[in-house]
Design a protein around this motif. Structure first.
Motif, PDB file in Angstrom:
ATOM      1  N   HIS A  12      41.315  35.539  26.999  1.00 27.68           N
ATOM      2  CA  HIS A  12      40.645  34.654  27.116  1.00 27.68           C
ATOM      3  C   HIS A  12      39.262  35.104  27.311  1.00 27.68           C
ATOM      4  N   TYR A  13      38.265  35.120  27.008  1.00 25.11           N
ATOM      5  CA  TYR A  13      37.516  35.579  27.346  1.00 25.11           C
ATOM      6  C   TYR A  13      35.537  34.596  27.089  1.00 25.11           C
ATOM      7  N   GLU A  14      34.943  35.232  27.782  1.00 26.26           N
ATOM      8  CA  GLU A  14      33.420  34.098  27.542  1.00 26.26           C
ATOM      9  C   GLU A  14      32.111  35.848  27.368  1.00 26.26           C
ATOM     10  N   VAL A  15      31.478  35.511  26.314  1.00 28.26           N
ATOM     11  CA  VAL A  15      30.547  36.860  26.009  1.00 28.26           C
ATOM     12  C   VAL A  15      29.441  35.719  26.370  1.00 28.26           C
ATOM     13  N   LYS A  16      28.309  36.893  26.927  1.00 31.84           N
ATOM     14  CA  LYS A  16      26.766  35.934  27.202  1.00 31.84           C
ATOM     15  C   LYS A  16      26.246  37.529  26.529  1.00 31.84           C
ATOM     16  N   GLY A  55      48.054  39.470  33.283  1.00 28.76           N
ATOM     17  CA  GLY A  55      47.361  38.781  34.551  1.00 28.76           C
ATOM     18  C   GLY A  55      45.795  40.071  34.680  1.00 28.76           C
ATOM     19  N   ASP A  56      45.834  40.910  33.886  1.00 26.73           N
ATOM     20  CA  ASP A  56      44.383  41.772  34.406  1.00 26.73           C
ATOM     21  C   ASP A  56      43.070  40.697  34.201  1.00 26.73           C
ATOM     22  N   GLY A  57      42.162  40.501  35.219  1.00 29.07           N
ATOM     23  CA  GLY A  57      40.313  40.786  34.893  1.00 29.07           C
ATOM     24  C   GLY A  57      40.015  41.401  34.022  1.00 29.07           C
ATOM     25  N   PHE A  58      38.953  40.605  33.550  1.00 29.96           N
ATOM     26  CA  PHE A  58      37.651  42.568  33.339  1.00 29.96           C
ATOM     27  C   PHE A  58      36.510  41.234  32.875  1.00 29.96           C
ATOM     28  N   ASP A  59      35.636  42.497  33.190  1.00 30.51           N
ATOM     29  CA  ASP A  59      34.121  42.711  33.286  1.00 30.51           C
ATOM     30  C   ASP A  59      33.458  43.134  32.917  1.00 30.51           C
ATOM     31  N   VAL A  60      32.534  43.239  31.568  1.00 28.44           N
ATOM     32  CA  VAL A  60      32.395  44.399  31.214  1.00 28.44           C
ATOM     33  C   VAL A  60      31.065  44.288  30.056  1.00 28.44           C
ATOM     34  N   PHE A 132      31.124  40.873  28.316  1.00 27.98           N
ATOM     35  CA  PHE A 132      32.216  40.016  28.239  1.00 27.98           C
ATOM     36  C   PHE A 132      32.813  40.055  29.553  1.00 27.98           C
ATOM     37  N   LYS A 133      33.766  38.599  29.791  1.00 27.70           N
ATOM     38  CA  LYS A 133      34.757  39.046  31.100  1.00 27.70           C
ATOM     39  C   LYS A 133      35.167  37.548  30.813  1.00 27.70           C
ATOM     40  N   GLY A 134      36.806  38.164  30.897  1.00 22.42           N
ATOM     41  CA  GLY A 134      37.904  37.506  30.725  1.00 22.42           C
ATOM     42  C   GLY A 134      39.024  38.183  31.330  1.00 22.42           C
ATOM     43  N   GLU A 135      40.359  37.928  30.646  1.00 21.99           N
ATOM     44  CA  GLU A 135      41.730  37.907  31.391  1.00 21.99           C
ATOM     45  C   GLU A 135      42.963  38.589  30.658  1.00 21.99           C
TER      46      GLU A 135
END
Ligand code: ZN
Length: 159
Positions: A12-16, A55-60, A132-135
């Motif tokens: 699952h992700y969100e792109v800004k 289950g790990d999150g990411f924010d890159v 990119f932020k998500g899980e």
């Protein structure tokens, strides 16, 4: 299981973009499913996801070179209005598929002056740094057939 080449990964992700505008998100949709290590997604995101677990999150932050590339002046061209045969009214913002030496290319009309139309074949997100932020939703081994094809078979795509 940790993300590595030849794994099928769901995120699952969100792109800004640089201005904080959300340009894409999986919210309210199925997660993005891709085959890791096969350049199915942009390089910067694939690199950041490597080794993560379910289950790990990411924010890159991803630079243009590792996202959709730098803007290329050569992809901006002026073409005569007459080349849009069959189009009732050509307007700014319209997207067409142009036949080029490198294959079909999506171009966007960016300006119209008299009988000259400027089209831009750059990806809409080219030249932009993206965040990119998500899980990580799921990780599984790819099937032999998926590896052979280089993409995921999820029952919906053209397999
Ligand atoms: Zn296939």
């Amino acid at each position: 299981m940790n993300i590595a080449a030849q794994h099928v990964v769901s995120i699952h992700y969100e792109v800004k973009d640089e201005d904080g505008v959300v340009v894409d998100t999986s919210e309210g949709r199925d997660p993005l499913v891709y085959l890791h290590g096969n350049q199915n997604i942009i390089p910067g995101l694939e690199k950041a996801l490597n080794g993560l677990a379910q289950g790990d999150g990411f924010d890159v932050q991803v630079t243009p070179e590792e996202a959709y590339g730098e803007l290329q002046d050569g992809l901006v061209q002026s073409v005569p209005m007459a080349s849009f045969e069959g189009v009732e009214k050509v307007e700014e913002g319209m997207v067409f598929t142009a036949q080029t030496q490198g294959g079909p290319l999506q171009v966007t009309v960016t300006a119209i002056e008299d009988d000259t139309v400027t089209v831009d074949g750059n990806h809409p997100l080219a030249g932009k740094s993206l965040s990119f932020k998500g899980e990580v939703a799921e990780i599984r081994e790819a099937t032999a057939e998926e590896l052979e094809h280089g993409h995921v078979h999820d029952g919906t795509a053209d397999e």
